[in-house]
Write a protein that holds these residues in place. Structure first.
Motif, PDB file in Angstrom:
ATOM      1  N   LYS A 155     -65.818  64.394  72.579  1.00 61.28           N
ATOM      2  CA  LYS A 155     -64.499  64.022  73.191  1.00 61.28           C
ATOM      3  C   LYS A 155     -63.746  62.941  72.473  1.00 61.28           C
ATOM      4  O   LYS A 155     -62.548  62.721  72.754  1.00 61.28           O
ATOM      5  CB  LYS A 155     -64.465  63.799  74.658  1.00 61.28           C
ATOM      6  CG  LYS A 155     -65.053  64.836  75.563  1.00 61.28           C
ATOM      7  CD  LYS A 155     -65.402  64.390  77.026  1.00 61.28           C
ATOM      8  CE  LYS A 155     -65.981  65.570  77.852  1.00 61.28           C
ATOM      9  NZ  LYS A 155     -65.211  66.747  77.950  1.00 61.28           N
ATOM     10  N   TYR A 156     -64.537  62.526  71.546  1.00 63.70           N
ATOM     11  CA  TYR A 156     -63.582  61.360  70.598  1.00 63.70           C
ATOM     12  C   TYR A 156     -62.842  62.031  69.559  1.00 63.70           C
ATOM     13  O   TYR A 156     -62.902  63.009  69.143  1.00 63.70           O
ATOM     14  CB  TYR A 156     -64.834  60.569  70.048  1.00 63.70           C
ATOM     15  CG  TYR A 156     -65.571  59.725  70.783  1.00 63.70           C
ATOM     16  CD1 TYR A 156     -65.739  59.999  72.257  1.00 63.70           C
ATOM     17  CD2 TYR A 156     -66.387  58.520  70.211  1.00 63.70           C
ATOM     18  CE1 TYR A 156     -66.527  59.025  72.852  1.00 63.70           C
ATOM     19  CE2 TYR A 156     -67.128  57.844  71.164  1.00 63.70           C
ATOM     20  CZ  TYR A 156     -67.148  58.147  72.497  1.00 63.70           C
ATOM     21  OH  TYR A 156     -67.864  57.132  73.097  1.00 63.70           O
ATOM     22  N   THR A 157     -61.816  61.085  69.428  1.00 61.85           N
ATOM     23  CA  THR A 157     -60.837  61.626  68.287  1.00 61.85           C
ATOM     24  C   THR A 157     -61.703  61.241  66.912  1.00 61.85           C
ATOM     25  O   THR A 157     -62.757  60.610  66.832  1.00 61.85           O
ATOM     26  CB  THR A 157     -59.621  60.478  68.134  1.00 61.85           C
ATOM     27  OG1 THR A 157     -60.129  59.326  68.156  1.00 61.85           O
ATOM     28  CG2 THR A 157     -58.831  60.674  69.463  1.00 61.85           C
ATOM     29  N   TYR A 158     -61.194  61.901  65.756  1.00 58.15           N
ATOM     30  CA  TYR A 158     -61.911  61.578  64.631  1.00 58.15           C
ATOM     31  C   TYR A 158     -62.055  60.068  64.296  1.00 58.15           C
ATOM     32  O   TYR A 158     -63.324  59.481  63.794  1.00 58.15           O
ATOM     33  CB  TYR A 158     -61.137  62.346  63.515  1.00 58.15           C
ATOM     34  CG  TYR A 158     -61.453  61.900  62.047  1.00 58.15           C
ATOM     35  CD1 TYR A 158     -62.624  62.265  61.385  1.00 58.15           C
ATOM     36  CD2 TYR A 158     -60.759  60.855  61.144  1.00 58.15           C
ATOM     37  CE1 TYR A 158     -62.753  61.866  60.151  1.00 58.15           C
ATOM     38  CE2 TYR A 158     -60.930  60.561  60.171  1.00 58.15           C
ATOM     39  CZ  TYR A 158     -62.151  60.921  59.583  1.00 58.15           C
ATOM     40  OH  TYR A 158     -62.407  60.731  58.127  1.00 58.15           O
ATOM     41  N   LYS A 368     -65.790  70.927  73.665  1.00 57.12           N
ATOM     42  CA  LYS A 368     -64.770  70.095  73.496  1.00 57.12           C
ATOM     43  C   LYS A 368     -63.580  70.197  74.686  1.00 57.12           C
ATOM     44  O   LYS A 368     -63.869  71.087  75.634  1.00 57.12           O
ATOM     45  CB  LYS A 368     -64.172  70.472  72.273  1.00 57.12           C
ATOM     46  CG  LYS A 368     -65.182  70.152  70.881  1.00 57.12           C
ATOM     47  CD  LYS A 368     -64.673  70.724  69.818  1.00 57.12           C
ATOM     48  CE  LYS A 368     -63.599  69.923  69.143  1.00 57.12           C
ATOM     49  NZ  LYS A 368     -63.150  70.087  67.780  1.00 57.12           N
ATOM     50  N   ASP A 369     -62.947  69.422  74.810  1.00 62.18           N
ATOM     51  CA  ASP A 369     -61.810  69.392  75.836  1.00 62.18           C
ATOM     52  C   ASP A 369     -61.087  70.499  75.673  1.00 62.18           C
ATOM     53  O   ASP A 369     -60.356  70.985  76.797  1.00 62.18           O
ATOM     54  CB  ASP A 369     -60.746  68.163  75.681  1.00 62.18           C
ATOM     55  CG  ASP A 369     -61.493  66.759  76.112  1.00 62.18           C
ATOM     56  OD1 ASP A 369     -62.483  66.848  76.824  1.00 62.18           O
ATOM     57  OD2 ASP A 369     -60.974  65.850  75.362  1.00 62.18           O
ATOM     58  N   ASP A 370     -60.816  71.444  74.658  1.00 59.97           N
ATOM     59  CA  ASP A 370     -60.031  72.572  74.530  1.00 59.97           C
ATOM     60  C   ASP A 370     -61.163  73.713  74.984  1.00 59.97           C
ATOM     61  O   ASP A 370     -60.325  74.857  74.910  1.00 59.97           O
ATOM     62  CB  ASP A 370     -59.430  72.629  73.254  1.00 59.97           C
ATOM     63  CG  ASP A 370     -60.309  72.834  72.084  1.00 59.97           C
ATOM     64  OD1 ASP A 370     -61.643  72.920  72.315  1.00 59.97           O
ATOM     65  OD2 ASP A 370     -59.967  73.074  70.875  1.00 59.97           O
ATOM     66  N   GLY A 371     -62.241  73.619  75.553  1.00 59.14           N
ATOM     67  CA  GLY A 371     -63.052  74.821  75.818  1.00 59.14           C
ATOM     68  C   GLY A 371     -63.934  75.308  74.738  1.00 59.14           C
ATOM     69  O   GLY A 371     -64.706  76.196  75.028  1.00 59.14           O
TER      70      GLY A 371
END
Length: 376
Positions: A155-158, A368-371
């Motif tokens: 769930k973290y950004t790069y 991930k957040d987008d599934g």
């Protein structure tokens, strides 16, 4: 006088697959097939191979491997896991019948003890990681391997992932000092561009190695990554054959090989991989998240192989691992001490079967957040 194989029995025990080969003279050899999560298919493969083994000479270890390996046009990790279990059990039989430890049959000791590298460290903050690693140092360990990524990393950004992971490594190094080796395990959870940035960021903290920063499916991709970083890579826990390790040695030039003795051909296979490593100035740190049977097999090769460096350590003094064998290989103050007993030096605890029914391993990937499925 030689004996023949009388029976082949597979046992699904807790999370592990155990093999028991019995000879006509009563000698029992034990082995382990370690394809994590796929013990049932591996059991089926061993049961099928067992039909060939009945009535055969247990001393012909290499011949039996070659015959079974080439009995089909298709190989892979399940087949190699089955062959690994058979190989370990046959070596155990040979050692017991010749009244010699397996390491003695492999050429004898090149070292008297094997350095352990601790595992199992996790946390939510850099400080928590640092404290847990330091507690292992206080127990006598001189090396640790850990994944510097929080459990919710998908769930973290790069930029946040790079920052948090780097800070965890920094905190651990600052806590334990430089008289302690820290190895980094990424569990294949980065893409090449991420791994390059991360490795360059943590280089100043002198990690012992960085293990599987990207998926190991492509030797060429790992080779490309290796050419862009200055840290030793550790590769091979998912690989099953000597040819894959040969290509790693020639194209990737890693610092460490990580064969799993219950997947990569057993004692015979890992001994060959150790020889490939020695010829290319590569060290051995085997993958070992199996039972005390696999640990005993590893230590048998470790004390007889010059290329061996450290042995992954799991706590075998606690149930369920402590229940599977009559004893475990001695681990004291961060060092393994080989058994002087014949064969592997450990025996399967028959009375433990009912106490530990099979548990299907379940290690679903992160989402991930987008599934979508996160890398691993």
């Amino acid at each position: 006088m030689r004996t023949k194989i009388e029976s082949v029995e597979t046992i699904l025990w807790d999370k592990w697959l155990i093999l028991k080969i019995v000879c006509e003279d009563g000698t029992i050899g034990i082995g382990e097939g370690g394809v994590h999560g796929w013990q049932k298919p591996t059991k089926t493969a061993i049961d099928t191979m067992g039909e060939y083994l009945i009535g055969k000479d247990p001393y012909l270890i290499e011949h039996h491997y070659q015959f079974l390996y080439r009995s089909s046009h298709f190989m892979g990790s399940v087949i190699q896991g089955a062959l690994s279990a058979i190989d370990i059990a046959l070596w155990d039989i040979k050692g017991k019948r010749l009244n010699a430890p397996i390491w003695d049959l492999l050429g004898g000791k090149v070292r008297n003890k094997v350095r352990a590298i601790a595992q199992g460290v996790n946390g939510k903050t850099p400080e928590e990681f640092a404290e847990k690693v330091n507690s292992l140092k206080e127990k006598g360990f001189t090396a640790v391997k850990f994944t510097p990524m929080p459990s919710d990393w998908p769930k973290y950004t790069y930029s946040k992932l790079m920052d948090v992971s780097t800070n965890i490594v920094k905190a651990v190094r600052n806590k334990v000092g430089v008289d302690f080796d820290i190895a980094i395990e990424i569990h294949r959870n980065m893409r090449p561009h991420e791994a390059i940035v991360f490795c360059n960021e943590i280089e100043k903290y002198k990690p012992y190695f960085v293990e599987d920063p990207i998926v190991p499916d492509s030797v060429l991709s790992m080779s490309n990554l290796s050419s862009k970083i200055n840290l030793p890579l550790a590769v091979g826990e998912r690989n099953a054959g000597i040819w894959e390790f040969k290509e790693y040695a020639e194209l990737v030039n890693p610092g460490f090989f990580k064969p799993d003795i219950a997947v990569a051909g057993g004692i015979t296979g890992v001994k060959k991989i150790s020889d490939i490593a020695q010829a290319h100035h590569i060290k051995i740190c085997p993958h070992n998240f199996q039972s005390p049977i696999a640990t005993a097999a590893c230590i048998s090769v470790a004390v007889s192989s010059h290329a061996w460096d450290v042995q992954e350590s799991v706590d075998e003094d606690l149930s369920p691992r402590r229940d599977i064998t009559d004893q475990v290989i001695k681990l004291k103050d961060g060092w393994y001490y080989p058994s002087e007993k014949p064969g592997l030096g450990v025996n399967f605890n028959e009375g433990s079967v009912k106490k530990h029914p099979f548990i299907q391993a379940n290690s679903p990937p992160e989402i991930k957040d987008d599934g979508s499925v996160a890398l691993n």
